[in-house]
Design a protein around this motif. Structure first.
Motif, PDB file in Angstrom:
ATOM      1  N   PHE A  23       0.847  -1.194   0.000  1.00  0.00           N
ATOM      2  CA  PHE A  23       0.000   0.000   0.000  1.00  0.00           C
ATOM      3  C   PHE A  23       0.881   1.243   0.000  1.00  0.00           C
ATOM      4  O   PHE A  23       1.538   1.540   0.995  1.00  0.00           O
ATOM      5  CB  PHE A  23      -0.920   0.006   1.222  1.00  0.00           C
ATOM      6  N   GLU A  24       0.907   1.928  -1.138  1.00  0.00           N
ATOM      7  CA  GLU A  24       1.734   3.131  -1.267  1.00  0.00           C
ATOM      8  C   GLU A  24       0.850   4.377  -1.141  1.00  0.00           C
ATOM      9  O   GLU A  24      -0.364   4.301  -1.231  1.00  0.00           O
ATOM     10  CB  GLU A  24       2.437   3.139  -2.636  1.00  0.00           C
TER      11      GLU A  24
ATOM     12  N   ALA B  46     -10.155   5.031  -6.943  1.00  0.00           N
ATOM     13  CA  ALA B  46      -9.083   4.029  -6.866  1.00  0.00           C
ATOM     14  C   ALA B  46      -8.407   4.084  -5.496  1.00  0.00           C
ATOM     15  O   ALA B  46      -8.150   3.048  -4.873  1.00  0.00           O
ATOM     16  CB  ALA B  46      -8.063   4.275  -7.977  1.00  0.00           C
ATOM     17  N   ALA B  47      -8.141   5.316  -5.021  1.00  0.00           N
ATOM     18  CA  ALA B  47      -7.503   5.465  -3.712  1.00  0.00           C
ATOM     19  C   ALA B  47      -8.416   4.934  -2.617  1.00  0.00           C
ATOM     20  O   ALA B  47      -7.968   4.241  -1.689  1.00  0.00           O
ATOM     21  CB  ALA B  47      -7.167   6.931  -3.465  1.00  0.00           C
ATOM     22  N   ALA B  49     -10.707   2.647  -2.903  1.00  0.00           N
ATOM     23  CA  ALA B  49     -10.766   1.187  -2.984  1.00  0.00           C
ATOM     24  C   ALA B  49      -9.540   0.580  -2.311  1.00  0.00           C
ATOM     25  O   ALA B  49      -9.631  -0.417  -1.594  1.00  0.00           O
ATOM     26  CB  ALA B  49     -10.851   0.751  -4.447  1.00  0.00           C
ATOM     27  N   ARG B  50      -8.394   1.207  -2.536  1.00  0.00           N
ATOM     28  CA  ARG B  50      -7.159   0.734  -1.912  1.00  0.00           C
ATOM     29  C   ARG B  50      -7.240   0.835  -0.386  1.00  0.00           C
ATOM     30  O   ARG B  50      -6.806  -0.045   0.348  1.00  0.00           O
ATOM     31  CB  ARG B  50      -5.972   1.563  -2.411  1.00  0.00           C
ATOM     32  N   ILE B  51      -7.783   1.964   0.084  1.00  0.00           N
ATOM     33  CA  ILE B  51      -7.867   2.175   1.531  1.00  0.00           C
ATOM     34  C   ILE B  51      -8.851   1.194   2.153  1.00  0.00           C
ATOM     35  O   ILE B  51      -8.642   0.676   3.247  1.00  0.00           O
ATOM     36  CB  ILE B  51      -8.248   3.642   1.830  1.00  0.00           C
ATOM     37  N   HIS B  52      -9.918   0.919   1.418  1.00  0.00           N
ATOM     38  CA  HIS B  52     -10.887  -0.057   1.898  1.00  0.00           C
ATOM     39  C   HIS B  52     -10.229  -1.430   2.044  1.00  0.00           C
ATOM     40  O   HIS B  52     -10.432  -2.139   3.042  1.00  0.00           O
ATOM     41  CB  HIS B  52     -12.068  -0.124   0.917  1.00  0.00           C
ATOM     42  N   GLU B  53      -9.415  -1.780   1.055  1.00  0.00           N
ATOM     43  CA  GLU B  53      -8.722  -3.067   1.078  1.00  0.00           C
ATOM     44  C   GLU B  53      -7.729  -3.114   2.250  1.00  0.00           C
ATOM     45  O   GLU B  53      -7.589  -4.120   2.938  1.00  0.00           O
ATOM     46  CB  GLU B  53      -7.990  -3.258  -0.254  1.00  0.00           C
ATOM     47  N   MET B  54      -7.032  -1.986   2.436  1.00  0.00           N
ATOM     48  CA  MET B  54      -6.080  -1.838   3.534  1.00  0.00           C
ATOM     49  C   MET B  54      -6.769  -2.048   4.884  1.00  0.00           C
ATOM     50  O   MET B  54      -6.275  -2.775   5.750  1.00  0.00           O
ATOM     51  CB  MET B  54      -5.558  -0.392   3.466  1.00  0.00           C
ATOM     52  N   THR B  57      -7.846  -5.830   5.199  1.00  0.00           N
ATOM     53  CA  THR B  57      -6.827  -6.867   5.304  1.00  0.00           C
ATOM     54  C   THR B  57      -5.852  -6.618   6.435  1.00  0.00           C
ATOM     55  O   THR B  57      -5.170  -7.533   6.884  1.00  0.00           O
ATOM     56  CB  THR B  57      -6.012  -6.979   3.999  1.00  0.00           C
TER      57      THR B  57
END
Lengths: 76, 76
Positions: A23-24, B46-47, B49-54, B57
């Motif tokens: 995660f960047e 996109a950001a 979605a990434r934060i949600h995944e972060m 997980t």
């Protein structure tokens, strides 16, 4: 949340771990607490003032922590 | 936050202490964690979605915890 000038080792540990996990793009992480209070009766100004006092005197350590009080509709 | 069906001893301890401290009318207290992430660059889908995944997980233990992701303007 810890005040901005107070070191947050937990948040820093999370921030350092993120790139390793793929995660960047996260510049800073701060970790803090939240309390959900279920209020009996109307959430009027008097109730809010009481909750603010509760947070200030009991839930938060205002030497090192800031806090905000937010009202949310009950979920479900 | 801990899922509603998971026992929260910290929250219960706070709730039991409140009347002793003169704060009445709080039906339930749940204690949880919050993370403030400072995102570099635009907070687009996109950001998010990434934060949600972060969160799913890494930040939350989804066996026992629920989480929500909220976007706030940077303070100051």
């Amino acid at each position: 949340m810890l005040k901005p000038e107070i070191l947050d080792p937990q948040g820093q540990a999370v921030q350092r771990a993120l790139p390793r996990l793929g995660f960047e793009g996260i510049g800073d992480v701060r970790q803090g607490k939240r309390f959900e209070l279920e209020v009996e009766g109307p959430v009027d100004e008097a109730a809010l003032a009481r909750i603010h006092e509760m947070a200030e005197t009991f839930l938060a350590n205002t030497v090192i922590e800031d806090f905000t009080v937010k009202v949310e509709e009950q979920s479900k």
